[in-house]
Enzyme design. Structure first.
Site, PDB file in Angstrom:
ATOM      1  N   CYS A  45      57.186 -48.711   5.250  1.00 27.01           N
ATOM      2  CA  CYS A  45      57.398 -49.844   6.165  1.00 27.01           C
ATOM      3  C   CYS A  45      56.956 -49.560   7.589  1.00 27.01           C
ATOM      4  O   CYS A  45      56.875 -50.476   8.405  1.00 27.01           O
ATOM      5  CB  CYS A  45      58.873 -50.236   6.172  1.00 27.01           C
ATOM      6  SG  CYS A  45      59.477 -50.834   4.580  1.00 27.01           S
TER       7      CYS A  45
ATOM      8  N   HIS B  43      58.562 -37.607  12.005  1.00 24.71           N
ATOM      9  CA  HIS B  43      58.458 -37.403  10.556  1.00 24.71           C
ATOM     10  C   HIS B  43      59.423 -36.311  10.114  1.00 24.71           C
ATOM     11  O   HIS B  43      59.337 -35.176  10.584  1.00 24.71           O
ATOM     12  CB  HIS B  43      57.024 -37.006  10.199  1.00 24.71           C
ATOM     13  CG  HIS B  43      56.644 -37.297   8.776  1.00 24.71           C
ATOM     14  ND1 HIS B  43      57.390 -36.857   7.703  1.00 24.71           N
ATOM     15  CD2 HIS B  43      55.595 -37.988   8.252  1.00 24.71           C
ATOM     16  CE1 HIS B  43      56.815 -37.267   6.579  1.00 24.71           C
ATOM     17  NE2 HIS B  43      55.738 -37.950   6.881  1.00 24.71           N
TER      18      HIS B  43
ATOM     19  N   HIS C 125      62.679 -56.440  25.735  1.00 30.71           N
ATOM     20  CA  HIS C 125      62.835 -57.034  24.410  1.00 30.71           C
ATOM     21  C   HIS C 125      62.783 -55.948  23.341  1.00 30.71           C
ATOM     22  O   HIS C 125      62.062 -54.948  23.491  1.00 30.71           O
ATOM     23  CB  HIS C 125      61.738 -58.077  24.146  1.00 30.71           C
ATOM     24  CG  HIS C 125      61.670 -59.150  25.186  1.00 30.71           C
ATOM     25  ND1 HIS C 125      62.553 -60.208  25.213  1.00 30.71           N
ATOM     26  CD2 HIS C 125      60.825 -59.314  26.233  1.00 30.71           C
ATOM     27  CE1 HIS C 125      62.257 -60.992  26.233  1.00 30.71           C
ATOM     28  NE2 HIS C 125      61.208 -60.477  26.877  1.00 30.71           N
TER      29      HIS C 125
ATOM     30  N   HIS D  74      62.535 -53.531  13.088  1.00 31.43           N
ATOM     31  CA  HIS D  74      62.144 -53.745  11.695  1.00 31.43           C
ATOM     32  C   HIS D  74      63.289 -54.409  10.927  1.00 31.43           C
ATOM     33  O   HIS D  74      64.387 -53.857  10.843  1.00 31.43           O
ATOM     34  CB  HIS D  74      61.799 -52.404  11.048  1.00 31.43           C
ATOM     35  CG  HIS D  74      61.597 -52.479   9.569  1.00 31.43           C
ATOM     36  ND1 HIS D  74      60.699 -53.342   8.995  1.00 31.43           N
ATOM     37  CD2 HIS D  74      62.181 -51.806   8.544  1.00 31.43           C
ATOM     38  CE1 HIS D  74      60.742 -53.197   7.681  1.00 31.43           C
ATOM     39  NE2 HIS D  74      61.627 -52.276   7.382  1.00 31.43           N
TER      40      HIS D  74
ATOM     41  N   HIS E 162      65.937 -63.609   7.605  1.00 28.78           N
ATOM     42  CA  HIS E 162      66.385 -64.837   6.950  1.00 28.78           C
ATOM     43  C   HIS E 162      65.207 -65.682   6.476  1.00 28.78           C
ATOM     44  O   HIS E 162      65.197 -66.180   5.347  1.00 28.78           O
ATOM     45  CB  HIS E 162      67.257 -65.643   7.907  1.00 28.78           C
ATOM     46  CG  HIS E 162      67.828 -66.891   7.315  1.00 28.78           C
ATOM     47  ND1 HIS E 162      67.198 -68.120   7.402  1.00 28.78           N
ATOM     48  CD2 HIS E 162      68.966 -67.113   6.611  1.00 28.78           C
ATOM     49  CE1 HIS E 162      67.917 -69.031   6.788  1.00 28.78           C
ATOM     50  NE2 HIS E 162      69.001 -68.459   6.296  1.00 28.78           N
TER      51      HIS E 162
ATOM     52  N   ASN F 138      62.116 -58.936   4.157  1.00 27.95           N
ATOM     53  CA  ASN F 138      61.508 -57.669   4.564  1.00 27.95           C
ATOM     54  C   ASN F 138      60.094 -57.627   3.990  1.00 27.95           C
ATOM     55  O   ASN F 138      59.912 -57.412   2.794  1.00 27.95           O
ATOM     56  CB  ASN F 138      62.349 -56.503   4.048  1.00 27.95           C
ATOM     57  CG  ASN F 138      61.756 -55.148   4.402  1.00 27.95           C
ATOM     58  OD1 ASN F 138      60.671 -55.045   4.961  1.00 27.95           O
ATOM     59  ND2 ASN F 138      62.479 -54.088   4.065  1.00 27.95           N
TER      60      ASN F 138
END
Length: 454
Positions: A178, A257, A334, A338, A367, A371
């Site tokens: 992702c 990582h 802002h 994710h 919503h 995802n």
């Protein structure tokens, strides 16, 4: 005096030359987002309550316990009635596919390619049209699809479709999870540092159909509940000719990582269950791995973006072993998070001390679109733009998580007031609703607890 005057002129001349060289280097190393286009599938791909139930009930491998677990996850997922699923999964649930292929939702290579081509060509056609950029002008192409890697590559399919130049620099990333879109942008900005006046395109999505899990392992069912179809194409440039019409400029990008740690490495994997059914395994260790990766990332990001006062407070807290959070609001306007799931959004919100206003873009994206893996961030950014939140000079912090386990973040400066409703055009006026009623709750009943994915 004449010698002094001559030396003064020479020194000033060299100073101007050095200043111009440094300025040119800075301009060439800038990384701008000129435009981005998020994919909106057709309405016949929407997964409403009824269709989602049909898909679940068609899985004959689910026992009573697994079915109850799956419905609990759906009820508390935070998804609405308008997210999108793979065309073939929907066709099979409706009984429109050949009966021989109904068994366990088996998909062909062609199905996977069609799913990707539908998204890629729609977003790229719109991107070229909106920017008036020709495919022949593109110098760098980066495509990231984690779970699907055909031959020829998806990036080669794009080059062939749009007849790009022979010297276009092409990268095809897989297995990045992702967090892949920020990895793709990191590749682009590193090329920009040594190659002036270039145009780059990042194409980011995930292949949902071929990895739809038809078994009964609870840790692999989760992916079906949250991951949805989507994608984004992004045009980037370090060419000064594009700077004036750019939307955002990259300030910094940090990659973390934790793959050296076995528990983090193993917490999200594409694998087969004990009878050979392919899917994505999501471990209970994901929240723990995500938290570690998140705080490691913030340790690197904070000195780059926080004001001096906040940095001093951070050092003082570390000296006292104080675990209090860092106030990123002093350096960021802002937060583009994710939308991996409710738990992800809530967890990051608590860690950064964010308000419901800050979390609204991620919650509403979850919503409306679910995802969509690596492309999710850009739907969240699109929401902010559609709501006209992004003003010139403000800073946007993006945070994403991915298998491996990774946490990647970036800070962008808004270069002009943004007000494009983009992919949210037909629904932005409905968001945020006064109350979000979960459509699955009425259908499947109330539950008290569930698991969540990253």
């Amino acid at each position: 005096m004449e010698l002094f005057a001559l030396l003064t002129v020479v020194i000033l001349g060299y100073s101007v030359f050095i200043f111009r060289a440094l300025y040119e280097k800075w301009r060439n190393q800038s990384c701008y987002i000129v435009e981005y286009v998020c994919f909106k599938p057709s309405d016949d791909r929407k997964l409403n309550t009824q269709l989602s139930g049909e898909i679940v009930m068609r899985n004959k491998n689910l026992g009573k316990d697994e079915l109850h677990f799956l419905l609990k996850v759906i009820v508390l997922s935070g998804l609405g009635e308008e997210t999108y699923g793979p065309r073939n999964i929907i066709a099979q649930a409706r009984g429109e596919e050949n009966q021989e292929r109904l068994r366990e939702y088996m998909l062909s290579l062609g199905d996977g390619i069609s799913e990707m081509e539908e998204f890629m060509y729609a977003t790229l056609d719109e991107l070229f049209s909106k920017t008036c950029v020709s495919p022949m002008e593109v110098d760098v192409l980066v495509v990231n699809i984690s779970l699907f890697s055909p031959v020829p590559s998806l990036s080669s399919r794009i080059v062939n479709r749009y007849k790009m130049r022979e010297d276009v620099r092409v990268f095809n990333l897989s297995g990045m999870g992702c967090s892949a879109s920020l990895i793709s942008i990191d590749i682009v900005q590193n090329i920009f540092k040594s190659h002036p006046n270039k145009l780059a395109i990042v194409v980011t999505s995930e292949s949902i159909g071929p990895n739809w899990y038809a078994g009964n392992e609870k840790s692999m069912i989760l992916a079906n509940c949250l991951f949805r179809s989507g994608g984004c194409a992004i045009l980037l440039s370090n060419n000064r000719a594009h700077a004036d019409r750019a939307k955002l400029r990259l300030k910094c990008l940090v990659r973390t990582h934790l793959g050296a740690a076995d528990d983090a490495y193993q917490c999200a994997m594409q694998t087969e269950d004990n009878v050979g059914r392919l899917g994505v395994f999501l471990s209970r260790d994901i929240p723990k791995a995500a938290t570690r990766a998140f705080f490691q990332n913030l340790k690197t990001l904070a000195p780059k973006e926080l004001p001096l006062k906040q940095l001093l407070l951070l050092l003082l807290r570390q000296a006292k072993r104080d675990q209090a959070g860092v106030d990123f609001k002093s350096g960021v306007d802002h937060f583009c998070l994710h939308p991996g799931g409710k738990a992800v959004i809530d967890g990051v919100g608590r860690s950064l001390g964010l308000s419901e206003y800050d979390l609204e873009p991620a919650r509403m994206t979850l919503h409306r679109f679910g995802n969509t893996s690596a492309s999710s961030l850009w739907y969240v950014l699109g929401y902010m733009e559609a709501k006209r939140r992004l003003k010139k000079g403000q800073r946007v912090l993006m945070i994403s998580f991915g298998s491996g386990f990774k946490c990647n973040s970036s800070v962008w400066e808004v270069t002009k007031d943004l007000d494009d409703a983009n992919v949210w055009t037909d629904c932005i006026n409905r968001y945020p609703p006064k109350t979000i009623l979960n459509p699955f709750l009425k259908q499947y009943g109330s539950v008290n607890e569930t698991s969540d994915s990253s």
